[in-house]
Motif scaffolding. Structure first.
Motif, mmCIF file in Angstrom:
data_model
loop_
_atom_site.group_PDB
_atom_site.id
_atom_site.type_symbol
_atom_site.label_atom_id
_atom_site.label_comp_id
_atom_site.label_asym_id
_atom_site.label_seq_id
_atom_site.Cartn_x
_atom_site.Cartn_y
_atom_site.Cartn_z
ATOM 1 N N SER A 20 22.591 18.979 59.044
ATOM 2 C CA SER A 20 23.789 18.622 59.242
ATOM 3 C C SER A 20 24.515 19.901 60.080
ATOM 4 O O SER A 20 25.454 19.323 60.814
ATOM 5 C CB SER A 20 24.614 17.996 58.218
ATOM 6 O OG SER A 20 23.736 16.951 57.748
ATOM 7 N N ASP A 44 28.462 13.797 58.701
ATOM 8 C CA ASP A 44 28.450 13.211 57.264
ATOM 9 C C ASP A 44 29.977 12.605 57.122
ATOM 10 O O ASP A 44 30.710 13.093 56.452
ATOM 11 C CB ASP A 44 28.375 14.236 56.394
ATOM 12 C CG ASP A 44 26.621 14.788 56.190
ATOM 13 O OD1 ASP A 44 25.877 13.718 56.945
ATOM 14 O OD2 ASP A 44 26.444 15.856 55.633
ATOM 15 N N THR A 55 23.372 14.164 53.264
ATOM 16 C CA THR A 55 23.568 12.916 53.950
ATOM 17 C C THR A 55 22.810 11.786 53.739
ATOM 18 O O THR A 55 21.855 12.156 52.892
ATOM 19 C CB THR A 55 22.889 13.443 55.420
ATOM 20 O OG1 THR A 55 23.268 14.809 55.781
ATOM 21 C CG2 THR A 55 22.704 12.620 56.626
ATOM 22 N N ASP A 79 20.637 12.782 63.179
ATOM 23 C CA ASP A 79 20.611 13.421 61.959
ATOM 24 C C ASP A 79 20.060 12.717 61.063
ATOM 25 O O ASP A 79 20.751 11.579 60.883
ATOM 26 C CB ASP A 79 22.116 14.255 61.638
ATOM 27 C CG ASP A 79 22.291 15.158 60.402
ATOM 28 O OD1 ASP A 79 21.116 15.589 59.993
ATOM 29 O OD2 ASP A 79 23.081 15.233 59.788
ATOM 30 N N THR A 80 19.413 13.333 59.901
ATOM 31 C CA THR A 80 18.851 12.324 59.026
ATOM 32 C C THR A 80 18.977 13.040 57.730
ATOM 33 O O THR A 80 19.293 14.288 57.759
ATOM 34 C CB THR A 80 17.225 12.240 59.506
ATOM 35 O OG1 THR A 80 16.691 13.486 59.179
ATOM 36 C CG2 THR A 80 16.990 11.745 60.777
HETATM 37 MG MG MG Z 1 22.761 16.749 55.942
#
Ligand code: MG
Ligand code: GDP
Length: 598
Positions: A20, A44, A55, A79-80
């Motif tokens: 992130s 987030d 996240t 983003d995961t």
């Molecule tokens: Mg993250």
């Protein structure tokens, strides 16, 4: 944008390796958000993500980039999450990308989810760019990380980029690598529309927002679209891309990632993994969609106030739009009335659903103790699956029982080896493999009952290894077990919503802990309340809440009226979250207490 100028990629890594934060740097460099609105881990955006610093949802954002070749590119970044409960989010992100940045924290090296996420990316033929992050830290070991990238991941360490996401070092090189190494999406914009729904969310003002990756064709305002799984048709009102906010576009064409809004009234028409096509010129076949996820933990949800059942139903429906891994069906309990039996991907997932229902949908709810799904062999020869204690057959009818097992992989510095092995043994684990990755790190593989891992395994692993051990698991098969149904009796009456299915060897300990916790949670009432844990008619644990009227005014020594009123109001507020179970008043927290073992 032309397909050749689009790059779709995700950032994958073990939890806390800096995904992130790296997304932040890429977003900042692209100047799509004004400095005064910028905050760390900007993608987030859920409250729970910010509070927990993790996240939970995969999040897409489109960033424009002018490369050193002078061309304008549109980079779609996803983003995961890194936690094992949210692997499903990662696999969906991977399905809409051609490339992946695989981050390795230079101070931690390759960890359990580094490996599992890399395999997911390889399965989908993504171009993987290894990125060594946190090179600014004193403890960073770059040669060590390179060695692990070669030995553990089988990637070329020469290809690894060196980055500090925190300080912004190496970001320009990274942008160039994304453009030059990750292939442009293929796809014909003049072909019939074929778009994959990879996510959705519900907006109270605009209705259902469908997140799409366009594989073929194009979609624009006014077009009639069809959801291929159920043939429902809608007219597109808006199409656009994610630039932190939703930004409207004339159209989305092959290779793009974006959203559409289409006045969708029936929430159930939209399904993540479905294919959207042109109703007037449909494509021949739907896209493969996503592998179905199987919930592993089950628990029932009840509204604190039974009148809120319908509202809870509609909240669950909307939440499911944004979390396709949530499954639920109607359930009922003698103690709590109508509710829902829900399936989750893990205990953290359960906690997240609970918090989201409370915060995003303002629901006041009770969860029952989580359970895995057991296979019960009956004396009649029939075999049934049971996850709900209320459906557990009479002891006399049961021939044998089996419970789900996992293959747990733990990577740890050798220092903590002994303590981790003790923990795994305590959790009924059987070691099946142990490999020294290098002089200082070991990978342990255990066969373990899933039910043991659900409770406090992860927290304890983290605490005995000071955060250094990482853990990943796959469900393997069912193995024979000895199961009992632990009932909890309040005032002599069994409360079905407090029953649990437990391994026989853990029953006494569990009963004792639950009774103790309930004793702390149940406020004193006008009569004495015995709390008992029993198996069948055999009582194995007991506590008592003594009778005493809780006199909140006693502390006030007359005098201050406004303070008295405040206390009374506070007491009333507490009451609202109480549930009458038989003749006992139970606070919502009593049900939560049963969930936790320590
Ligand atoms: Mg993250
Ligand atoms: P994620 O779980 O992979 O998304 O990780 P986060 O981006 O949330 O980062 C986890 C922690 O590592 C945060 O406290 C970040 O500030 C920190 N972090 C991320 N990248 C770097 C870096 O390059 N250097 C340092 N020193 N800290 C970093």
């Amino acid at each position: 944008a032309e397909t050749v100028n689009i790059r779709n990629f995700c950032i994958i890594a073990h939890i806390d390796h800096g995904k992130s934060t790296l997304a932040d740097r890429l977003i900042q460099k692209a100047d799509i958000v004004e400095d005064r609105y910028f905050k760390d881990q900007i993608l987030d955006n859920m409250d729970i993500e910010r509070e927990r610093g993790i996240t939970i949802k995969s999040q897409a954002v489109a960033i424009p980039y002018t490369a050193s070749d002078g061309k304008e590119y549109l980079l779609n970044l996803v983003d995961t999450p890194g936690h094992v409960d949210f692997t499903y989010e990662v696999s969906r992100a991977i399905n809409s990308c051609e490339g992946a940045l695989l981050l390795v924290d230079a101070t931690q090296g390759v960890q359990a989810q580094t490996l599992s996420n890399m395999y997911l990316a390889l399965e989908h033929d993504l171009e993987i760019i290894p990125v060594i992050n946190k090179i600014d830290m004193a403890a960073a070991d770059i040669p060590g990380a390179k060695q692990q990238i070669e030995r553990d991941l089988g990637l070329n360490p020469e290809d690894a980029l060196l980055v500090s996401a925190k300080q912004g070092t190496g970001i320009d090189e990274l942008f160039e690598a994304i453009v030059t190494r990750i292939p442009a999406p293929s796809g014909d914009s003049s072909a019939p529309l074929q778009a994959l729904i990879f996510d959705c969310h519900y907006d109270p003002y605009r209705g259902v927002v469908v997140h799409l990756r366009i594989f073929q064709g194009r979609v624009r305002k006014g077009m009639k679209i069809r959801f291929m799984s159920n043939n429902s048709e809608y007219e597109v009102e808006t199409a656009g891309v994610f630039k932190l906010a939703l930004v409207e576009q004339d159209e989305l064409s092959a290779g793009s990632v974006g959203y559409i809004i289409a006045g969708i009234k029936t929430v159930g028409d939209v399904r993540v993994g479905d294919t959207v096509t042109d109703a007037d010129r449909p494509c021949d076949t739907p896209l493969p969609g996503f592998r179905e996820v199987k919930p592993v933990v089950f628990s029932s949800i009840y509204p604190v106030d039974s009148n809120d059942y319908e509202e809870l139903r509609s909240s669950l429906e909307k939440l499911k739009l944004n979390d396709a891994s949530l499954v639920y069906e109607k359930d009922s309990s003698a103690a709590l009335g109508f509710g829902f039996r829900c399936g989750f991907l893990g205990l953290l997932h359960l906690e997240v659903i609970q918090e989201r229902l409370e915060r995003e949908f303002d629901q006041s709810i009770i969860f029952t103790a989580p359970s895995v799904k057991y296979r019960i062999q009956l004396k009649t020869g029939e075999s049934i699956m049971v996850d709900n204690p209320t459906e557990y057959p009479d002891e006399g009818k049961i021939e044998s029982a089996e419970e789900p097992y996992i293959r747990a992989s733990i990577i740890t510095p050798t220092t903590y080896l002994g303590n981790i092995m003790t923990l795994c043994m305590e959790k009924r684990g059987v070691q099946t493999n142990m490999t020294y990755l290098d002089e200082k790190r070991v990978e342990l593989v255990y066969d373990m009952p899933l039910a043991e891992v659900l409770f406090d395994f992860y927290d304890r692993l983290k605490s005995i290894s000071r955060g250094y051990a990482s853990f990943d698991y796959d469900i393997t098969d069912y193995k024979s077990t000895e199961l009992v149904k632990l009932d909890i009796l309040l005032n002599g009456k069994a409360v079905d919503a407090l029953s649990q299915l437990v391994y026989k060897g853990n029953a006494y300990e569990r009963a004792r802990v639950v009774c103790e916790r309930l004793k702390d949670e149940i406020p004193r009432q006008q009569f004495k309340i015995p709390i008992q844990g029993s198996i069948g008619s055999h009582v194995i644990a007991r506590e008592t809440v003594n009778a005493l009227r809780k006199d909140v005014l006693a502390k006030c020594y007359g005098g201050d009226i406004s303070r008295k009123r405040k206390l009374l109001e506070k007491q009333k507020e507490g009451k609202k979250r109480m549930k009458m179970v038989g003749d006992v008043e139970l606070p919502q927290s009593a049900f939560l207490a049963v969930l936790k073992t320590k």
